[in-house]
Design a protein around this motif. Structure first.
Motif, mmCIF file in Angstrom:
data_model
loop_
_atom_site.group_PDB
_atom_site.id
_atom_site.type_symbol
_atom_site.label_atom_id
_atom_site.label_comp_id
_atom_site.label_asym_id
_atom_site.label_seq_id
_atom_site.Cartn_x
_atom_site.Cartn_y
_atom_site.Cartn_z
ATOM 1 N N ARG A 59 16.523 21.563 2.849
ATOM 2 C CA ARG A 59 17.464 20.737 3.605
ATOM 3 C C ARG A 59 17.936 19.525 2.788
ATOM 4 N N ALA A 60 19.113 19.006 3.147
ATOM 5 C CA ALA A 60 19.658 17.832 2.465
ATOM 6 C C ALA A 60 18.871 16.597 2.857
ATOM 7 N N ILE A 61 18.852 15.612 1.967
ATOM 8 C CA ILE A 61 18.186 14.350 2.323
ATOM 9 C C ILE A 61 19.275 13.295 2.595
ATOM 10 N N PRO A 62 19.007 12.374 3.511
ATOM 11 C CA PRO A 62 20.015 11.372 3.881
ATOM 12 C C PRO A 62 20.405 10.480 2.700
ATOM 13 N N GLY A 63 21.677 10.102 2.660
ATOM 14 C CA GLY A 63 22.152 9.174 1.626
ATOM 15 C C GLY A 63 22.072 7.754 2.163
ATOM 16 N N ARG A 64 20.913 7.183 2.079
ATOM 17 C CA ARG A 64 20.683 5.885 2.730
ATOM 18 C C ARG A 64 21.179 4.704 1.921
ATOM 19 N N THR A 65 21.337 4.900 0.609
ATOM 20 C CA THR A 65 21.692 3.760 -0.232
ATOM 21 C C THR A 65 23.132 3.871 -0.743
ATOM 22 N N ARG A 66 23.857 4.859 -0.241
ATOM 23 C CA ARG A 66 25.250 5.006 -0.704
ATOM 24 C C ARG A 66 26.201 4.333 0.235
ATOM 25 N N GLY A 121 9.251 10.030 4.885
ATOM 26 C CA GLY A 121 8.105 9.164 4.643
ATOM 27 C C GLY A 121 8.465 7.786 4.129
ATOM 28 N N VAL A 122 7.569 7.274 3.320
ATOM 29 C CA VAL A 122 7.658 5.862 2.942
ATOM 30 C C VAL A 122 8.927 5.541 2.145
ATOM 31 N N GLN A 123 9.417 6.489 1.379
ATOM 32 C CA GLN A 123 10.649 6.196 0.624
ATOM 33 C C GLN A 123 11.853 6.086 1.566
ATOM 34 N N ALA A 124 11.854 6.911 2.598
ATOM 35 C CA ALA A 124 12.902 6.782 3.615
ATOM 36 C C ALA A 124 12.850 5.385 4.228
ATOM 37 N N ASP A 125 11.632 4.918 4.483
ATOM 38 C CA ASP A 125 11.464 3.587 5.080
ATOM 39 C C ASP A 125 11.987 2.495 4.144
ATOM 40 N N PHE A 153 18.596 18.545 7.844
ATOM 41 C CA PHE A 153 18.256 17.340 7.069
ATOM 42 C C PHE A 153 16.743 17.160 7.013
ATOM 43 N N HIS A 154 16.310 16.577 5.934
ATOM 44 C CA HIS A 154 14.892 16.286 5.737
ATOM 45 C C HIS A 154 14.753 14.769 5.666
ATOM 46 N N GLY A 155 14.062 14.194 6.642
ATOM 47 C CA GLY A 155 13.876 12.741 6.642
ATOM 48 C C GLY A 155 14.783 11.995 7.596
ATOM 49 N N ALA A 156 15.434 12.730 8.491
ATOM 50 C CA ALA A 156 16.347 12.063 9.435
ATOM 51 C C ALA A 156 15.569 11.172 10.407
ATOM 52 N N GLY A 157 14.458 11.697 10.922
ATOM 53 C CA GLY A 157 13.680 10.947 11.910
ATOM 54 C C GLY A 157 13.094 9.672 11.331
ATOM 55 N N CYS A 158 12.600 9.767 10.094
ATOM 56 C CA CYS A 158 12.027 8.582 9.432
ATOM 57 C C CYS A 158 13.109 7.515 9.251
ATOM 58 N N THR A 159 14.303 7.973 8.872
ATOM 59 C CA THR A 159 15.415 7.044 8.637
ATOM 60 C C THR A 159 15.767 6.302 9.925
ATOM 61 N N LEU A 160 15.866 7.043 11.018
ATOM 62 C CA LEU A 160 16.220 6.429 12.299
ATOM 63 C C LEU A 160 15.160 5.413 12.733
ATOM 64 N N ALA A 161 13.900 5.799 12.682
ATOM 65 C CA ALA A 161 12.834 4.899 13.149
ATOM 66 C C ALA A 161 12.748 3.654 12.268
ATOM 67 N N ALA A 162 12.889 3.832 10.959
ATOM 68 C CA ALA A 162 12.834 2.668 10.059
ATOM 69 C C ALA A 162 14.013 1.728 10.324
#
Ligand code: PLP
Length: 255
Positions: free
Chosen positions: A248-255, A20-24, A202-211
């Protein structure tokens, strides 16, 4: 004063922060742009599955967007979880007002299995949003459901026919040692890109890709370059994923 590319994110809120929005917000910031956010729905969920979706008040959405768009220039729009059959037509109007390219992540089912879209919502999405969509990012199951076809090449062709300019069908939910993503665009042969499959879900992979695609478009990349860069970003984020809870694991987007 320096200015920054803005991605308008119309997404659901996920209290785990994985989707969701935090992934974005995390993705768009990591890629050098700014996320302006309007919440389409609240959810009750953990890292395993979504339990409940509560649609945002339509009057509030309208008021937030009227005020925001009167002030802020939007470089790309990213749409995620939608709730209620009337949201697609309302959001189509918002996209037209921005004049910005739309990345649509059709969230139909949570990774944990919860159904997140009614037939009415899917019909409204097809009718109102596909003709405005620069990049559609369904996973294989979502593509089959939206296109009412089994073969993924047939799905890609049908979704282009429905008005989307690019369709990236992701293969994370398909079997195999590699994740094969398929990119369809008018008058181009299908492009298959294979990524090593990372273990665990993974949880939030699709949101990460689209964002990430939306961030690329907002910062001036072509759709094809934005799609390429976004896949690499999403893969890196998944490789840096963290186990937050029991699901499921969440993506490490800020690491
Ligand atoms: N919650 C929200 C708000 C979402 O936007 C999404 C997917 O886009 C999900 C949950 C489901 O995410 P996943 O299927 O990765 O678990």
């Amino acid at each position: 004063m320096a200015s920054e590319a803005v991605v308008l994110c119309l997404s659901g809120h996920d209290p785990t922060g994985g989707a969701g929005v935090q992934a974005d917000i995390e993705t768009v910031a990591a890629l050098g742009a700014h996320a302006a956010t309007v919440i389409t729905a609240h959810t009750v969920q953990d890292t395993r599955d979504v339990r409940r979706v509560v649609v945002a008040d339509a009057g509030l959405l309208k008021e937030q967007l009227d005020v925001l768009l009167a002030d802020v220039h939007v470089g790309a729009v990213k749409v995620g979880l939608l709730a209620g059959d009337s949201q697609p037509a309302f959001i189509a109007d918002v996209v037209r007002r921005t004049g910005a390219p739309l990345v649509l992540d059709p969230v139909l089912r949570a990774g944990g299995g919860a159904d997140l879209a009614s037939t009415g919502l899917m019909d409204a999405m097809r009718k109102a949003l596909f003709p405005l969509t620069e990049v559609l990012t369904p996973n294989a199951a979502e593509a089959r459901r939206l296109a009412s076809a089994e073969d993924l090449d047939d799905c890609g062709a049908a979704l282009l026919e429905a008005g989307c300019r690019h369709v990236l069908i992701t293969g994370g939910d398909e079997p195999g040692d590699a994740v094969v993503n398929r990119l369809y665009a008018k008058d181009r042969p299908v492009r298959r890109q294979a990524w090593p499959r990372l273990s665990g879900g993974f949880h939030g992979a699709g949101c990460t890709l689209a964002a990430a695609i939306a961030a690329g478009l907002a910062t001036g990349l072509s759709a094809i370059d934005a799609i390429d860069d976004a896949q690499a970003f999403a893969h890196r984020a998944l490789a840096a994923g963290v186990a937050l809870g029991r699901g499921r694991a969440i993506p490490g987007r800020t690491r």
